[in-house]
Design an enzyme around this catalytic site. Sequence first.
Site, PDB file in Angstrom:
ATOM      1  N   GLY A  77       0.676  -4.716   1.008  1.00 21.06           N
ATOM      2  CA  GLY A  77      -0.672  -4.749   0.044  1.00 21.06           C
ATOM      3  C   GLY A  77      -0.538  -5.219  -1.213  1.00 21.06           C
ATOM      4  N   ALA A  82       0.866  -1.157   0.045  1.00 21.90           N
ATOM      5  CA  ALA A  82       0.015   0.062  -0.097  1.00 21.90           C
ATOM      6  C   ALA A  82       0.735   1.247   0.004  1.00 21.90           C
ATOM      7  CB  ALA A  82      -0.843  -0.027   1.445  1.00 21.90           C
ATOM      8  N   GLU A 103      -0.944  -8.933  -0.690  1.00 22.19           N
ATOM      9  CA  GLU A 103      -2.434  -8.991  -0.549  1.00 22.19           C
ATOM     10  C   GLU A 103      -3.323  -9.127  -1.542  1.00 22.19           C
ATOM     11  OE1 GLU A 103      -1.890  -6.168   2.759  1.00 22.19           O
ATOM     12  OE2 GLU A 103      -3.187  -7.180   4.039  1.00 22.19           O
ATOM     13  N   GLU A 151       4.600  -5.118   7.023  1.00 20.03           N
ATOM     14  CA  GLU A 151       3.830  -4.015   7.883  1.00 20.03           C
ATOM     15  C   GLU A 151       4.384  -3.739   9.033  1.00 20.03           C
ATOM     16  OE1 GLU A 151       2.258  -6.340   5.917  1.00 20.03           O
ATOM     17  OE2 GLU A 151       0.841  -5.478   4.802  1.00 20.03           O
TER      18      GLU A 151
END
Length: 257
Positions: free
Chosen positions: A108, A65, A111, A131
Amino acid sequence: PTYETLLVEQRGRVTLVTLNRPQALNALNSQILADLLAAMAAFDADPGQGCAVITGSEKAFAAGADIKEMQAQGFADMYAHDFFAGWDRFTKTRKPVIAAVSGYALGGGCELAMMCDFILAADSAKFGQPEIKLAVSPGMGGSQRLTRAVGKAKAMEMCLTGRMMDAAEAERAGLVSRVVPAAELVEEAVKTATTIAGMAPLAVLANKEMVNAAFETSLAMGVQFERRLFHALFATEDQSEGMSAFVEKRAGTWTGK
Ligand code: HXC
């Protein structure tokens, strides 16, 4: 349509989506999410398209992300706007989506790859949920999907240490369906997608739906769900064409009905 952060091209019945924010290693910001949701909606709605491939660059599928977009946010904003909830819509795509991962698939990015129906990996692929090093955690489903994909031991170790898994380990662990040489990744993914896109469309939807049901139900309910959908396929023209074609030793042609 053209997108700010994606390149989208159609190769026959396959939609090839290339994440295109090279300056940020394809970090997933809200623009990429909006573009991907629009591209997936168009793909799902187009009867000429049967399977999608999502890929990144050779160096990075997506490095996470977008940290710069999240940096200044506080709890109230994140919670009030249910930050990342938009990604749930990506997982509602009804036709199959293959992730073709080369280089980094972190946070992300990992993911997103796991939200796809399966992952084809280049030998250069590296997966991780780093993360925790930013003092946060997965937020787009990683703690759940990674655990279901590779089991508790590896998922827990990866989330707690942030270490990366290379392509060979990812294949052994069952995170990816296959590993191919990096130079052949996109070609191989499009070839696999072309195979899928050549199947009877309703059977494709049903197969995807029933495999996904395995993650949401008990065994007995899942088997029943499968059987009901299997029964339902006998109401389609393509079922009768598919079985006739087999008996007559010819290739079937599908109407999607
Ligand atoms: C924003 C990012 C980014 C990210 C890389 N960049 N990852 N920008 N968000 N996730 C940017 C860098 O700032 C840099 O921009 C450019 O991309 C190139 O990256 P470099 O670090 O210079 O490349 P390199 O040295 O080759 O290292 C590659 C890397 C490293 C190992 C992948 O970039 C990295 O560790 N990235 C962060 C990985 C990560 O922590 N991902 C998880 C994110 S959190 P400039 O402008 O400096 O050139 C996440 C959370 C989900 O996904 C859940 C909730 C938080």
